[in-house]
Design a protein around this motif. Sequence first.
Motif, mmCIF file in Angstrom:
data_model
loop_
_atom_site.group_PDB
_atom_site.id
_atom_site.type_symbol
_atom_site.label_atom_id
_atom_site.label_comp_id
_atom_site.label_asym_id
_atom_site.label_seq_id
_atom_site.Cartn_x
_atom_site.Cartn_y
_atom_site.Cartn_z
ATOM 1 N N LEU A 125 86.673 42.616 -0.947
ATOM 2 C CA LEU A 125 86.349 44.036 -0.836
ATOM 3 C C LEU A 125 85.677 44.360 0.497
ATOM 4 O O LEU A 125 85.946 45.401 1.096
ATOM 5 C CB LEU A 125 85.470 44.481 -2.006
ATOM 6 C CG LEU A 125 86.183 44.551 -3.360
ATOM 7 C CD1 LEU A 125 85.194 44.828 -4.482
ATOM 8 C CD2 LEU A 125 87.296 45.578 -3.343
ATOM 9 N N SER B 190 84.438 35.710 -4.500
ATOM 10 C CA SER B 190 85.711 35.887 -3.812
ATOM 11 C C SER B 190 86.124 37.361 -3.800
ATOM 12 O O SER B 190 86.604 37.880 -2.784
ATOM 13 C CB SER B 190 86.788 35.036 -4.489
ATOM 14 O OG SER B 190 88.036 35.271 -3.917
ATOM 15 N N GLU B 191 85.935 38.037 -4.903
ATOM 16 C CA GLU B 191 86.277 39.461 -5.002
ATOM 17 C C GLU B 191 85.403 40.301 -4.073
ATOM 18 O O GLU B 191 85.884 41.210 -3.399
ATOM 19 C CB GLU B 191 86.129 39.939 -6.444
ATOM 20 C CG GLU B 191 86.588 41.340 -6.697
ATOM 21 C CD GLU B 191 88.092 41.511 -6.649
ATOM 22 O OE1 GLU B 191 88.539 42.658 -6.497
ATOM 23 O OE2 GLU B 191 88.822 40.513 -6.758
#
Length: 142
Positions: A46, A41-42
């Motif tokens: 990004l 998810s991160e």
Amino acid sequence: MKNLQRGSSSLVFVLLLLSLGILMLNGLQQQLNQQQKAIASEISFLKYYVDAVSALAWGGQQRWQATRQWQCQQQGKEWRACVLLTEKGETLMAAQKLPGQDQLPLTLWRWGSLEDSRWRAAAHGWLDFCPIREDAQCQLPQ
């Protein structure tokens, strides 16, 4: 008989240790799966953020008209930038990575000015949110 009891108690002890080990490994696997989802998810966020920053840079290279309505320009299916001249004479740019399936667009906001139909970013104009009070004015055209 005592040897049989010692043997079976040792066997029970080994099975208990084996069961506890399996339970611990199962718990660790669940934690790893959760961390893997969080990292994915991160990484996705990004990538969207970098594309939105690229849309801001791309929007700064485009020609714009000074108008009090949102005007947008789109780069393929990747991103778009929109400019609005406010009532106070300030210029606001909204740039976003266009959403994929089941995703919302990520929008970055930045104050600037229009000079000779070119948008120039203000030095400290970064915003995390739409600064216009009226919600309807924060809605970018489709």
